[in-house]
Design an enzyme around this catalytic site. Structure first.
Site, PDB file in Angstrom:
ATOM      1  N   ASN C 151       2.107  12.804   6.401  1.00 15.92           N
ATOM      2  CA  ASN C 151       2.030  12.398   4.722  1.00 15.92           C
ATOM      3  C   ASN C 151       2.226  14.261   4.307  1.00 15.92           C
ATOM      4  OD1 ASN C 151      -0.458  11.493   6.008  1.00 15.92           O
ATOM      5  ND2 ASN C 151      -1.204  11.847   4.603  1.00 15.92           N
ATOM      6  N   THR C 237      -1.337 -16.655  -1.119  1.00 13.87           N
ATOM      7  CA  THR C 237      -0.293 -16.457  -1.911  1.00 13.87           C
ATOM      8  C   THR C 237       0.366 -15.947  -1.669  1.00 13.87           C
ATOM      9  OG1 THR C 237      -1.866 -18.318  -3.156  1.00 13.87           O
ATOM     10  CG2 THR C 237       1.234 -17.707  -3.792  1.00 13.87           C
ATOM     11  N   CYS C 325      -4.256  10.772  -1.993  1.00 13.54           N
ATOM     12  CA  CYS C 325      -5.169  10.228  -1.727  1.00 13.54           C
ATOM     13  C   CYS C 325      -6.002  10.672  -1.204  1.00 13.54           C
ATOM     14  CB  CYS C 325      -4.732   9.569  -0.261  1.00 13.54           C
ATOM     15  SG  CYS C 325      -2.807   8.460  -1.012  1.00 13.54           S
TER      16      CYS C 325
HETATM   17  C1  LIG Z   1     -10.262 -21.910  -5.649  1.00 10.89           C
HETATM   18  C2  LIG Z   1      -9.041 -21.470  -5.029  1.00 10.89           C
HETATM   19  N1  LIG Z   1      -9.598 -20.045  -4.127  1.00 10.89           N
HETATM   20  C3  LIG Z   1      -8.811 -18.812  -3.476  1.00 10.89           C
HETATM   21  C4  LIG Z   1      -7.309 -19.317  -3.836  1.00 10.89           C
HETATM   22  C5  LIG Z   1      -6.810 -18.244  -2.736  1.00 10.89           C
HETATM   23  O1  LIG Z   1      -6.171 -17.310  -4.206  1.00 10.89           O
HETATM   24  P1  LIG Z   1      -4.899 -16.258  -3.997  1.00 10.89           P
HETATM   25  O2  LIG Z   1      -3.272 -17.471  -3.356  1.00 10.89           O
HETATM   26  O3  LIG Z   1      -4.484 -15.867  -4.820  1.00 10.89           O
HETATM   27  O4  LIG Z   1      -5.277 -15.286  -2.458  1.00 10.89           O
HETATM   28  C6  LIG Z   1      -6.844 -20.427  -4.458  1.00 10.89           C
HETATM   29  C7  LIG Z   1      -5.081 -21.075  -4.403  1.00 10.89           C
HETATM   30  O5  LIG Z   1      -4.651 -20.460  -3.710  1.00 10.89           O
HETATM   31  C8  LIG Z   1      -7.579 -21.009  -5.516  1.00 10.89           C
HETATM   32  O6  LIG Z   1      -7.043 -22.406  -5.687  1.00 10.89           O
HETATM   33  C1  LIG Z   2       1.006   7.965   6.817  1.00 12.44           C
HETATM   34  C2  LIG Z   2       0.857   7.196   4.896  1.00 12.44           C
HETATM   35  N1  LIG Z   2      -0.027   5.860   6.172  1.00 12.44           N
HETATM   36  C3  LIG Z   2      -1.171   4.995   5.528  1.00 12.44           C
HETATM   37  C4  LIG Z   2      -0.776   5.622   4.234  1.00 12.44           C
HETATM   38  C5  LIG Z   2      -1.408   4.571   2.942  1.00 12.44           C
HETATM   39  O1  LIG Z   2      -0.272   3.294   2.286  1.00 12.44           O
HETATM   40  P1  LIG Z   2      -0.517   2.547   0.970  1.00 12.44           P
HETATM   41  O2  LIG Z   2      -1.102   3.189  -0.066  1.00 12.44           O
HETATM   42  O3  LIG Z   2       0.025   1.890   0.865  1.00 12.44           O
HETATM   43  O4  LIG Z   2      -1.887   1.898   1.523  1.00 12.44           O
HETATM   44  C6  LIG Z   2       0.226   6.275   3.487  1.00 12.44           C
HETATM   45  C7  LIG Z   2       0.127   7.091   1.472  1.00 12.44           C
HETATM   46  O5  LIG Z   2      -0.695   7.094   1.190  1.00 12.44           O
HETATM   47  C8  LIG Z   2       0.882   6.972   3.882  1.00 12.44           C
HETATM   48  O6  LIG Z   2       1.005   8.790   3.643  1.00 12.44           O
END
Ligand SMILES: Cc1ncc(COP(=O)(O)O)c(C=O)c1O
Ligand SMILES: Cc1ncc(COP(=O)(O)O)c(C=O)c1O
Lengths: 406, 124, 406, 124
Positions: C151, C237, C325
């Site tokens: 990078n 999700t 970063c």
């Molecule tokens: C009570 C509860 N906790 C956690 C989650 C997980 O959330 P997410 O799907 O955004 O990771 C959900 C929904 O799926 C939920 O209803």
């Molecule tokens: C080589 C490399 N690996 C990993 C990452 C991390 O990716 P992200 O920021 O989408 O988590 C980056 C960029 O920041 C990168 O350039």
């Protein structure tokens, strides 16, 4: 066909204002907040402001918010993070039997890796007894994690009392508030919750973004390693459009909760009343009073929930049976079973979760549609035939709601 | 989730209902899985002249019960005994993997009904 | 003021078609793919199609793709996941000295937790020698992780050779291809890479979404626990709009790479040539040939990189010094140090990363602007005064590019 | 990242450059941090009549060097010795936390320059 969305517990449609707020961050302001140049500074400003808005909505400090990729990551970070950070102090974790899989599976893995685990029971309405919690806390307890409101049956826990119990004993208290944000007022200034998970797509925000509130002074390990983002607690380029969307959504969702919740409660109560009165052998699952304003969960005896879902869907109505997240599995919901329900009744469960867009007409249409479906499916159900024979003999009739101390 | 054929059988199940005075009855399934199927047959001259089902279960369970009754009607007992759960799923154009195990038991119920008939009619 | 974006290594502007593809999934098709109803099925279809598109772009099978929240999570999942899954076989991990922090910090944590770690050196151009890798592999080696392209300095590793070396010895090979996707052709059909990380915002897709390719048969543990999403490997999700965006972006990015890369290489080479010729005491960092088509990284001796960045920014030009970063830290880039550079030269590094929107005029304007800035800052620099005195005496002049076997 | 005052001093540094025949010179910093500051002073009648700086370093290093020279010009040596790095940062309206440690050393360089002057001019 007009469609009716009654599955707000699974996910909510992002509010138009939320989408509007996000768009500029896909288009003009696409910079990486770690960059020092003007594109980076624009993104940084959006990040800072979003963190402030989110903190304000919860009554906490901006530096107590860690943005994550959703509720699941927030729960995992809280549980794995605290267990790791406090490993020297002890390895006992307490949770409840009705948690979401993102909590339950995680604490079980912690148990496999050497933690000891107490799973608190719930009463027939899904409520955890704070006395049970008090008795379960030991010297080596490092974490208590109990959800604010249940995703399936909508039962709202006495979190404030649970949190105080933990604070009194000096044990960190985490709550999965994914279903609660925007539905019940939560001001963390007054409640000694140490960690709280939320997920934007449950309150009219975008998917793929959530947050973990970590009260200052709470020790926490990490799930991932890399850059210095989120005060080194959660590396990776920040998802700026989604973070902006989360902030906008939580700002809107926490405004006038009593007013909005009252409006939805009217629909909910009408739906419950009609279902219980107009359909034979139906019972309400979850607490009759301490329940999310949009949640209706019933068991339709002698039919299987999926058949109801399919019939509703054929009529344009979107509902769920148990949690959408667990619908891939064939097992009856662990939440209903924990409430003491038998398999048959658990399999007949149906969840209808109302949101801001729903109307009285939709409620009435849903009841009528469901009634037809129940009649049709019971016509094919051996269990119902047996039941009718009994009833016709005995005039039997079950309880329509659960009973509870609270 | 389900294909059109499955949905058709779910929406318009063939031969659903109870049968009065059946020649044989078979029931399979358990409440833990959430699928219970009951098959009623009327046997005349070694053939399944009529067949009905009652099913408590998911869409796949209802559709496979319905499809089975259609497959079997008019067949000899021997032919009927050769029909497997997989045949039913195939005739339906396939079922989701998760449903093959628990909800696709109609042929088993049929075989039990035939056994039941044979037991009732075996020379003492 | 017209702004010029030369920081495509930090993040790229999402393509208009990508944003267009995402929008319906914020608006109409907001369902949760776990739901059985029509809203859920729409989302499920989008998820399935996106997985197919992504797999097609890489020459792999759809079930070999796990969507993650970005490159950092993909790297963490690969490294933590393989180390955990193969713990019984051994605990030796091999990486290179020029990895991104998401890899380097993760393997270091693995080392703290009991792994033994070999960090392979690079030559002055940043290249890992496959012979070094061959010698480093031991019986207890469970993972080799070496990036496809760097990078900071843009050096492209001989991944195919590195991957074959690992395959010959039966050791899983992971590569962080976050910077490579869309810039260099990668067809995983022919190359024995077992795990590969990518991040959509580096190839004109949205932030907050990435993927890990996991070749069938590769054993992998998990970072998070919860629902059954992503074949149970990554619960939560699914971020449907972002996944749709990733799929659209990778489809576009992997189309005609040679053509697009040639166009950018023209700009890059002109930029390099002008910088080296028109500014005194400047050297190119990274490999002169095996380098990303859009990457220019120079060291401007006797000035500190941040001053250059600020001057460029004041003139509307967005660039970076080292990785965006890591710009929060004050230390000289570990990548440049690994290439054998002294602190002074490392501190004067400047990264200009070109993208599809850049033009020849922008390149020329950038060189002119940078020249003024260098003059101005050297006028204040004690180091430059000393150097000029030396040069005027000796007519000294350093190497302008690194030397390498390859 | 930086406020307007800092950016002003970075863009229009005061008293930048080398001084011929200074009364005292002080240098601080190290290459690992990437900041090296050199302060030149001309002392007349116990006052700093003129001051210059040369700095290799980031924006904060250049701005704090510039601000220091402005603060100090015309002051007595005693007054100048009382000026701290924090005073300079404050006069600039603040610097990012990460920059306070490494890049804000101009006062140290000044103190060294004064020591250097005093050493040169101490009675033997
Ligand atoms: C009570 C509860 N906790 C956690 C989650 C997980 O959330 P997410 O799907 O955004 O990771 C959900 C929904 O799926 C939920 O209803
Ligand atoms: C080589 C490399 N690996 C990993 C990452 C991390 O990716 P992200 O920021 O989408 O988590 C980056 C960029 O920041 C990168 O350039």
């Amino acid at each position: 066909m007009k469609r009716i969305y009654l599955d707000h517990g699974a996910t909510t449609p992002p509010h138009a204002d939320v989408i509007e707020a996000m768009l500029p961050y896909f288009r003009q302001y696409f910079g990486n907040p770690s960059s020092v140049h003007s594109f980076g500074r624009e993104a940084r400003r959006a990040l800072d402001e979003s963190r402030e808005k989110t903190a304000l909505a919860l009554g906490v400090k901006p530096e107590e918010i860690i943005f994550t990729s959703g509720g699941t990551e927030a729960n995992n970070l809280a549980i794995q993070g605290v267990v790791e950070a406090l490993a020297a102090r002890g390895r006992h974790v307490i949770t409840s039997a009705v948690e979401h899989h993102a909590v339950l599976d995680t604490v079980k893995i912690m148990a496999d890796k050497g933690c000891s685990l107490t799973v608190l029971p719930v009463d027939r309405c899904g409520i955890v007894d704070p006395d049970d919690l008090r008795k379960a806390i030991r010297d080596d307890t490092v974490l208590v994690t109990i959800m604010t409101a249940n995703n399936e049956i909508g039962t709202v826990q006495p979190v404030e009392e649970l949190a105080r119990t933990c604070r009194d004993k000096g044990v960190p208290f985490h709550t999965d508030a994914v279903q609660a944000i925007g539905s019940i007022p939560l001001d963390l200034r007054g409640v000694p919750i140490d960690l709280l998970s939320l997920s934007a797509h449950k309150f009219y925000g975008p998917k793929g973004i959530g947050a973990l509130f970590v009260r200052k002074g709470t020790k926490l390990g990490k799930l991932m390693f890399g850059g210095g983002q989120e005060r080194k607690m959660r590396p990776g380029t920040e998802n700026i459009p989604a973070i902006v969307g989360l902030a906008k959504a939580i700002e809107m969702a926490t405004k006038d909760i009593p007013g909005k919740s009252a409006a939805i409660t009217v629909l909910r109560d009408r739906l419950i009343e009609k279902l219980l009165n107009e359909i034979d052998a139906v019972q309400l699952n979850g607490h009759p009073v301490h329940r999310l304003p949009g949640n209706v969960n019933i068991s339709v005896n002698f039919v299987e929930g999926e058949g109801l879902l399919l019939d509703l869907d054929l009529n344009g109505i979107a509902a769920s049976s148990g949690s959408a997240c667990t619908s891939g599995s064939l097992e009856a919901s662990h939440v209903l079973m924990a409430c003491g329900m038998d398999h048959q009744t658990a399999h007949g469960s149906l969840r209808l979760t109302l949101g801001h867009g729903n109307t009285l007409e939709e409620v009435d249409y849903t009841v009528a549609t469901l009634k037809n479906s129940v009649d049709r499916l019971r016509g094919m159900s051996s269990l119902y035939k047996n039941y009718r024979r009994q009833v016709d003999k005995n005039h039997a009739g079950g309880e329509k709601t659960c009973t509870t101390k609270r | 989730m389900y294909n059109e054929k499955v949905m058709d059988h779910f929406q318009n199940p063939r031969n659903a209902g109870e049968m009065l005075n059946p020649s044989g009855v078979g029931e399979v399934g358990n409440m833990k899985c959430g699928d219970i199927m009951k098959i009623f047959i009327k046997v005349e001259e070694g053939r399944i002249q009529d067949i009905n089902f009652l099913t408590f279960g998911c869409g796949a369970a209802i559709a496979s019960s319905s499809m089975l009754t259609e497959l079997v009607k008019g067949k000899t007992l021997e032919e009927a005994l050769n029909i497997t759960n997989m045949d039913v799923a195939e005739k339906l154009g396939g079922l989701p993997d998760a449903k093959l195990h628990c909800s696709n038991l109609a042929a088993d119920a049929l075989h039990k009904a035939i056994e039941n008939y044979q037991a009732n009619n075996s020379p003492v």
